[in-house]
Scaffold this active site. Structure first.
Site, PDB file in Angstrom:
ATOM      1  N   ASP A  23       5.195   7.152  -0.112  1.00 16.57           N
ATOM      2  CA  ASP A  23       4.412   7.584   1.055  1.00 16.57           C
ATOM      3  C   ASP A  23       4.459   9.104   1.185  1.00 16.57           C
ATOM      4  O   ASP A  23       3.455   9.747   1.488  1.00 16.57           O
ATOM      5  CB  ASP A  23       4.939   6.944   2.343  1.00 16.57           C
ATOM      6  N   ASP A  71       0.859  -3.033   8.225  1.00 14.58           N
ATOM      7  CA  ASP A  71       1.090  -4.144   9.139  1.00 14.58           C
ATOM      8  C   ASP A  71       1.679  -3.616  10.440  1.00 14.58           C
ATOM      9  O   ASP A  71       2.826  -3.175  10.465  1.00 14.58           O
ATOM     10  CB  ASP A  71       2.041  -5.159   8.504  1.00 14.58           C
ATOM     11  N   ASP A 122       8.516   7.347   7.478  1.00 13.24           N
ATOM     12  CA  ASP A 122       7.661   7.878   6.410  1.00 13.24           C
ATOM     13  C   ASP A 122       6.207   7.474   6.623  1.00 13.24           C
ATOM     14  O   ASP A 122       5.287   8.255   6.380  1.00 13.24           O
ATOM     15  CB  ASP A 122       8.121   7.379   5.039  1.00 13.24           C
ATOM     16  N   GLY A 140       6.600   2.837  -1.902  1.00 11.80           N
ATOM     17  CA  GLY A 140       6.575   3.471  -0.585  1.00 11.80           C
ATOM     18  C   GLY A 140       7.955   3.736  -0.022  1.00 11.80           C
ATOM     19  O   GLY A 140       8.235   4.822   0.475  1.00 11.80           O
ATOM     20  N   HIS A 152       1.386  -2.343   2.880  1.00 10.64           N
ATOM     21  CA  HIS A 152       2.659  -3.002   3.149  1.00 10.64           C
ATOM     22  C   HIS A 152       2.678  -4.346   2.425  1.00 10.64           C
ATOM     23  O   HIS A 152       1.625  -4.894   2.067  1.00 10.64           O
ATOM     24  CB  HIS A 152       2.845  -3.211   4.655  1.00 10.64           C
ATOM     25  N   ARG A 177       0.334  10.825  10.193  1.00 15.21           N
ATOM     26  CA  ARG A 177       0.242  12.090  10.930  1.00 15.21           C
ATOM     27  C   ARG A 177      -0.386  13.174  10.052  1.00 15.21           C
ATOM     28  O   ARG A 177      -1.287  13.900  10.481  1.00 15.21           O
ATOM     29  CB  ARG A 177       1.629  12.532  11.401  1.00 15.21           C
TER      30      ARG A 177
END
Length: 137
Positions: free
Chosen positions: A62, A82, A92, A57, A10, A98
């Protein structure tokens, strides 16, 4: 053994990841590196590492990394995120984390964990063979 490693951060964690990559550039240079656009550009400018750049991203990078994981083309995810900053593409980010867990990809979300991964004898020897999907034998 060359590993495929994704590097993501990030905005307010990019400097920390760049510094980490600079410190570990000798080891990282031996592997195939992927990064989201903004992060990868900053790492390359500072370290000279050869990195395959994906989209930013927030522009789908991502998800591109998630696709690499789902297609079993990624061995490690180094993602300095973050936890205190909400971003428009948080969905995302959660999806990426996940899928990394689903496919049992070693994932570092902070510098301490990244240090432990890269310094592990299992990483260094190349002998570690992870199960491809969590919960599968």
């Amino acid at each position: 053994m060359k590993r495929n490693i994704a590097l993501v951060a990030h905005d307010n964690k990019k400097a920390d990841l760049v510094e980490w990559c600079d410190f570990n550039k000798g080891t990282l240079s031996l592997h195939n590196l992927y990064a989201t656009g903004g992060t990868g550009t900053k790492i390359t400018e500072k370290t000279g590492l050869n990195i395959s750049l994906l989209k930013d991203g927030s522009q789908g990078g991502d998800m591109e990394i998630g696709a690499l994981i789902a297609n079993e083309k990624l061995d490690y995810l180094i993602f300095f995120w973050d936890p205190l900053e909400s971003l428009p593409h948080d969905v995302d980010v959660k999806a990426l984390l996940r899928i990394a867990v689903l496919y049992n990809v070693p994932t570092a979300c902070n510098r301490a964990t990244a240090d432990l991964i890269i310094s592990s004898p299992l990483f260094q020897s190349g002998e570690y063979k992870r199960k491809k999907e969590a919960g599968k034998k």
